[in-house]
Design an enzyme around this catalytic site. Sequence first.
Site, PDB file in Angstrom:
ATOM      1  N   HIS A 163       0.853  -1.187   0.000  1.00  0.00           N
ATOM      2  CA  HIS A 163       0.000   0.000   0.000  1.00  0.00           C
ATOM      3  C   HIS A 163       0.891   1.240   0.000  1.00  0.00           C
ATOM      4  CE1 HIS A 163      -3.670  -2.161   1.967  1.00  0.00           C
ATOM      5  NE2 HIS A 163      -3.885  -1.988   0.671  1.00  0.00           N
ATOM      6  N   CYS A 257      -1.825   2.877   9.234  1.00  0.00           N
ATOM      7  CA  CYS A 257      -2.785   1.840   8.840  1.00  0.00           C
ATOM      8  C   CYS A 257      -3.930   1.720   9.841  1.00  0.00           C
ATOM      9  CB  CYS A 257      -2.097   0.488   8.716  1.00  0.00           C
ATOM     10  SG  CYS A 257      -0.947   0.344   7.328  1.00  0.00           S
TER      11      CYS A 257
END
Length: 262
Positions: A163, A257
Amino acid sequence: MSRLLVCPPDYYGIEYEINPWMRISDVTDSEKSKSQWYDLMKTLEDDVGVELERMIPIKGCPDLVFTANAGVAHNGIAVISKFKHPERQGEEKYFKNWFTEHGYKVVSLEDGSFEGAGDLLGFDDIWFGGCGQRSDKEVYTTLSDIYDKEIIPLKLVNEKFYHLDTCFCPLSGGELLYYPPAFDLYSQKLIAERWPFRVIVSSQEAERFACNVVCVGNHVVLPSGCDETMKVLKQYGYITHPVELNEFFKSGGSAKCLTFAL
């Protein structure tokens, strides 16, 4: 006051393997995970001064704790993530319900994979979208139209940095904290051309998620053990708040996150 969406790690654990960090055999310590998560929340609330909105954890969704992947929200419009892996697709309805219940205009993408604020980051006048691992490049054309923002796709080529937020963080002072080898050469060139204020993170600290930070004003909350990055951030005038988050490293995540900026 800055607001963050978070989800307690009541059901967090390694139940499948969808990135190089995840090993089912690498059992997480439930009590330690909760302790680290609550330490992060306390730091964000007490030291940084953010307001937290909490989702209800759901059994069977161990990665719901990583709320950065809820989608993206801007100007009252929330685009819900469309996960690449079936293991996380069950989270989509819970994120959609939360945004709907909190008054957002909710949009669901018809085509392509998109994994939310974990792959879409930027500054006021320009956004960057991670692609090549989880999110598809084509979705950024749609998102650009929805939000009326220029979005530059960046190709991620290292599986450990699956990501964008694992290797790329726009800071509130205008600097960009990032790890160049996570990107292909063309994307590295684009970053250098489009953003002059860059802070490069070492390989060792990139793998301790030194780029996966929460930046609010002049405060930066980051995983402990990133002393080199902390030193550089302090030189730029930031107040750093290290938090032990190694239980979440096991899933390939850290401070950023675990939060979603509202």
